[in-house]
Motif scaffolding. Structure first.
Motif, PDB file in Angstrom:
ATOM      1  N   LEU A  67       0.796  -1.078   0.222  1.00 20.65           N
ATOM      2  CA  LEU A  67       0.351  -0.308  -0.088  1.00 20.65           C
ATOM      3  C   LEU A  67       1.070   1.428  -0.387  1.00 20.65           C
ATOM      4  CD1 LEU A  67      -2.632  -0.998   2.502  1.00 20.65           C
ATOM      5  CD2 LEU A  67      -2.627  -1.040   0.008  1.00 20.65           C
ATOM      6  N   SER A  68       2.139   1.148  -0.093  1.00 24.45           N
ATOM      7  CA  SER A  68       3.100   1.923   0.208  1.00 24.45           C
ATOM      8  C   SER A  68       3.357   2.685  -0.760  1.00 24.45           C
ATOM      9  CB  SER A  68       4.271   1.876   1.573  1.00 24.45           C
ATOM     10  OG  SER A  68       5.207   2.887   2.161  1.00 24.45           O
ATOM     11  N   SER A  69       4.252   3.902  -0.941  1.00 31.96           N
ATOM     12  CA  SER A  69       4.975   4.343  -1.966  1.00 31.96           C
ATOM     13  C   SER A  69       6.352   5.076  -1.514  1.00 31.96           C
ATOM     14  CB  SER A  69       3.861   5.652  -2.299  1.00 31.96           C
ATOM     15  OG  SER A  69       3.546   6.711  -1.011  1.00 31.96           O
ATOM     16  N   ALA A  70       6.748   5.620  -2.875  1.00 28.54           N
ATOM     17  CA  ALA A  70       8.607   6.514  -2.246  1.00 28.54           C
ATOM     18  C   ALA A  70       8.490   7.416  -1.615  1.00 28.54           C
ATOM     19  CB  ALA A  70       9.212   6.652  -3.476  1.00 28.54           C
ATOM     20  N   SER A  71       7.118   8.075  -1.947  1.00 27.37           N
ATOM     21  CA  SER A  71       6.730   8.967  -0.765  1.00 27.37           C
ATOM     22  C   SER A  71       7.187   8.906   0.967  1.00 27.37           C
ATOM     23  CB  SER A  71       5.793  10.069  -1.631  1.00 27.37           C
ATOM     24  OG  SER A  71       6.532  11.000  -2.618  1.00 27.37           O
ATOM     25  N   ASP A  72       5.671   7.882   0.853  1.00 23.20           N
ATOM     26  CA  ASP A  72       5.521   7.367   1.728  1.00 23.20           C
ATOM     27  C   ASP A  72       6.264   6.669   2.724  1.00 23.20           C
ATOM     28  OD1 ASP A  72       3.065   6.187   3.574  1.00 23.20           O
ATOM     29  OD2 ASP A  72       3.708   4.843   3.683  1.00 23.20           O
ATOM     30  N   MET A  73       7.666   6.104   1.995  1.00 18.16           N
ATOM     31  CA  MET A  73       8.964   5.497   3.141  1.00 18.16           C
ATOM     32  C   MET A  73       9.775   6.551   3.218  1.00 18.16           C
ATOM     33  SD  MET A  73       8.030   2.376   2.995  1.00 18.16           S
ATOM     34  CE  MET A  73       9.433   2.238   4.252  1.00 18.16           C
ATOM     35  N   ARG A  74       9.670   7.702   2.362  1.00 21.70           N
ATOM     36  CA  ARG A  74      10.192   8.528   2.974  1.00 21.70           C
ATOM     37  C   ARG A  74      10.135   9.579   4.190  1.00 21.70           C
ATOM     38  NH1 ARG A  74      13.911  11.954   0.088  1.00 21.70           N
ATOM     39  NH2 ARG A  74      13.758  14.909   0.691  1.00 21.70           N
ATOM     40  N   ILE A  75       8.635   9.704   4.427  1.00 22.81           N
ATOM     41  CA  ILE A  75       8.154  10.166   5.247  1.00 22.81           C
ATOM     42  C   ILE A  75       8.439   9.043   6.227  1.00 22.81           C
ATOM     43  CG2 ILE A  75       5.569  11.047   6.120  1.00 22.81           C
ATOM     44  CD1 ILE A  75       5.163  12.623   4.094  1.00 22.81           C
ATOM     45  N   PHE A  76       8.156   8.357   6.304  1.00 21.98           N
ATOM     46  CA  PHE A  76       8.539   6.605   7.373  1.00 21.98           C
ATOM     47  C   PHE A  76       9.629   6.643   7.726  1.00 21.98           C
ATOM     48  CE2 PHE A  76      10.124   2.806   8.316  1.00 21.98           C
ATOM     49  CZ  PHE A  76       9.381   1.944   8.834  1.00 21.98           C
ATOM     50  N   GLY A  77      10.680   7.028   7.167  1.00 18.14           N
ATOM     51  CA  GLY A  77      11.929   7.832   7.449  1.00 18.14           C
ATOM     52  C   GLY A  77      11.982   8.614   8.338  1.00 18.14           C
ATOM     53  N   VAL A  78      11.651   9.922   8.699  1.00 10.16           N
ATOM     54  CA  VAL A  78      11.556  11.050   8.922  1.00 10.16           C
ATOM     55  C   VAL A  78      11.165  10.949   9.815  1.00 10.16           C
ATOM     56  CG1 VAL A  78      11.127  13.272   9.129  1.00 10.16           C
ATOM     57  CG2 VAL A  78      11.712  12.768   6.886  1.00 10.16           C
ATOM     58  N   LEU A  79      10.383  10.253  10.414  1.00  6.88           N
ATOM     59  CA  LEU A  79       8.973  10.300  11.704  1.00  6.88           C
ATOM     60  C   LEU A  79      10.322   8.803  12.544  1.00  6.88           C
ATOM     61  CD1 LEU A  79       5.451   9.525   9.774  1.00  6.88           C
ATOM     62  CD2 LEU A  79       6.161  11.759  11.200  1.00  6.88           C
ATOM     63  N   ARG A  80      10.887   7.860  11.935  1.00 10.83           N
ATOM     64  CA  ARG A  80      11.366   7.166  12.769  1.00 10.83           C
ATOM     65  C   ARG A  80      12.846   8.578  12.825  1.00 10.83           C
ATOM     66  NH1 ARG A  80      12.330   1.170  11.781  1.00 10.83           N
ATOM     67  NH2 ARG A  80      10.991   0.247  12.287  1.00 10.83           N
ATOM     68  N   ALA A  81      13.530   8.975  12.122  1.00  9.74           N
ATOM     69  CA  ALA A  81      14.816  10.372  12.662  1.00  9.74           C
ATOM     70  C   ALA A  81      13.574  10.873  13.687  1.00  9.74           C
ATOM     71  CB  ALA A  81      14.829  10.616  11.050  1.00  9.74           C
ATOM     72  N   LEU A  82      12.852  11.615  13.809  1.00 12.27           N
ATOM     73  CA  LEU A  82      12.438  12.339  14.653  1.00 12.27           C
ATOM     74  C   LEU A  82      12.444  11.860  15.916  1.00 12.27           C
ATOM     75  CD1 LEU A  82      10.046  14.607  12.492  1.00 12.27           C
ATOM     76  CD2 LEU A  82      12.557  15.174  13.186  1.00 12.27           C
ATOM     77  N   SER A  83      12.389  10.165  16.326  1.00  9.48           N
ATOM     78  CA  SER A  83      11.202  10.139  17.278  1.00  9.48           C
ATOM     79  C   SER A  83      12.569   9.229  18.373  1.00  9.48           C
ATOM     80  CB  SER A  83      10.725   8.890  16.914  1.00  9.48           C
ATOM     81  OG  SER A  83      11.221   7.531  16.571  1.00  9.48           O
ATOM     82  N   ASP A  84      12.377   8.740  20.117  1.00  9.81           N
ATOM     83  CA  ASP A  84      13.512   8.604  20.285  1.00  9.81           C
ATOM     84  C   ASP A  84      13.162   7.123  20.049  1.00  9.81           C
ATOM     85  OD1 ASP A  84      14.232  10.702  21.487  1.00  9.81           O
ATOM     86  OD2 ASP A  84      12.678  11.029  22.793  1.00  9.81           O
ATOM     87  N   VAL A  85      11.972   6.304  20.082  1.00 10.63           N
ATOM     88  CA  VAL A  85      11.520   4.819  20.373  1.00 10.63           C
ATOM     89  C   VAL A  85      10.365   4.383  19.515  1.00 10.63           C
ATOM     90  CG1 VAL A  85      10.055   5.887  22.016  1.00 10.63           C
ATOM     91  CG2 VAL A  85      10.542   3.008  21.808  1.00 10.63           C
ATOM     92  N   VAL A  86      10.746   3.344  18.553  1.00  7.34           N
ATOM     93  CA  VAL A  86       9.743   3.479  18.104  1.00  7.34           C
ATOM     94  C   VAL A  86       9.511   1.766  18.516  1.00  7.34           C
ATOM     95  CG1 VAL A  86       9.589   2.367  15.756  1.00  7.34           C
ATOM     96  CG2 VAL A  86      10.976   3.726  15.950  1.00  7.34           C
ATOM     97  N   ILE A  87       7.852   1.832  18.686  1.00  9.89           N
ATOM     98  CA  ILE A  87       7.144   0.770  19.533  1.00  9.89           C
ATOM     99  C   ILE A  87       5.826   0.459  18.296  1.00  9.89           C
ATOM    100  CG2 ILE A  87       5.281   0.270  20.912  1.00  9.89           C
ATOM    101  CD1 ILE A  87       5.922   3.331  21.959  1.00  9.89           C
ATOM    102  N   ALA A  88       6.371  -1.499  18.169  1.00 12.60           N
ATOM    103  CA  ALA A  88       6.258  -2.457  17.357  1.00 12.60           C
ATOM    104  C   ALA A  88       5.561  -3.234  18.303  1.00 12.60           C
ATOM    105  CB  ALA A  88       6.599  -2.537  16.508  1.00 12.60           C
ATOM    106  N   GLY A  89       4.638  -4.084  17.656  1.00 15.98           N
ATOM    107  CA  GLY A  89       4.066  -5.200  18.079  1.00 15.98           C
ATOM    108  C   GLY A  89       4.720  -6.121  17.517  1.00 15.98           C
TER     109      GLY A  89
END
Length: 262
Positions: A67-89
């Protein structure tokens, strides 16, 4: 990429065509966490990042990537890079083949100025601790991966985690994790800029507990039909919680939306 709605009414440019690739710095400014992160609760800001098809599917053939795209993955990377922690099930970690977050040169100065470590930690939520603690997610992490579980976690799996040097954080009674306690436990470790990438069951728990502060939702211009999960699963909340639209970006028919808790 075009801005369809300003990030903030007072400082953002007026909405209008802006058909170009935004720089990583521009995206980082647009998606910056509030400072301080939150005035209530654990003093943290919990953001979710999810993708959905037009007809509400959070996955196709069991994964979100189709369901993703290149721009979606770009934003995905930015959101990760701004965070202290990524929480996943744990289910999402297994299905998506999670690996440790990497340090990125483009965000090194920004993270240093914010007092953050070179990369975000990954925090895996698991009741059963059915995880491979010798996998790269645990043994190759620049910032150690954490595991969040409840008091009822199997003793042998706790021993297996600790044998490999994995920090296990107990944040719930019985088998499960209390979402509010999980947010608080991470904040107490200095991880106040929090990002969850799901899956749907975990996001549903954060929604039901009232712990979610922000939703970053990519709406893909795709129809999938079928019986795929929505972005949040689990029991219904008694009263739907209202969120306010903060910003919308568009590229190639994909909408990149942000909603804040009112």
């Amino acid at each position: 990429m075009r801005r369809l709605f300003p990030v903030t009414e007072s400082t953002a440019p007026a909405p209008g065509p802006d058909d170009r690739e935004w720089s990583l710095d521009e995206l980082a400014d647009a998606y910056a966490y509030p400072e301080p992160p939150s005035a209530g609760g654990a003093g943290a800001w919990l953001r979710a990042n999810m993708v959905s098809s037009l007809d509400g599917a959070a996955q196709h053939e069991g994964a979100s990537q189709p369901l993703s795209s290149a721009s979606d993955m770009r934003i995905f990377g930015v959101l990760r890079a701004l965070s202290d922690v990524v929480i996943a099930g744990a289910e999402t970690v297994r299905r998506e083949g999670y690996r440790p977050a990497k340090a990125r040169d483009a965000f090194a100065d920004r993270r240093a100025a914010a007092g953050q470590r070179p990369a975000p930690a990954i925090a895996v939520v698991s009741a059963s601790l059915d995880l491979d603690f010798t996998a790269p997610l645990f043994v190759d992490a620049l910032v150690p991966t954490l595991v969040l579980t409840g008091t009822g976690a199997p003793v042998e799996r706790l021993d297996a985690a600790r044998k490999e040097g994995v920090e296990v954080v107990v944040a719930g009674e019985g088998a499960g994790v209390d979402p509010v306690r999980a947010v608080r436990a991470l904040a107490e470790r200095g991880m106040t800029r929090q990002l969850t990438e799901g899956g749907p069951r975990l996001l549903g728990q954060f929604v039901a507990s009232g712990a979610l502060d922000e939703l970053c939702l990519t709406v893909a211009p795709l129809l999938t039909a079928g019986g795929a999960q929505r972005i949040a699963g689990g029991p219904e909340v008694a009263v739907p919680e209202r969120f306010a639209l903060a910003s919308v970006l568009e590229e190639g028919g994909f909408l990149f939306t942000r909603y804040h808790r009112i």
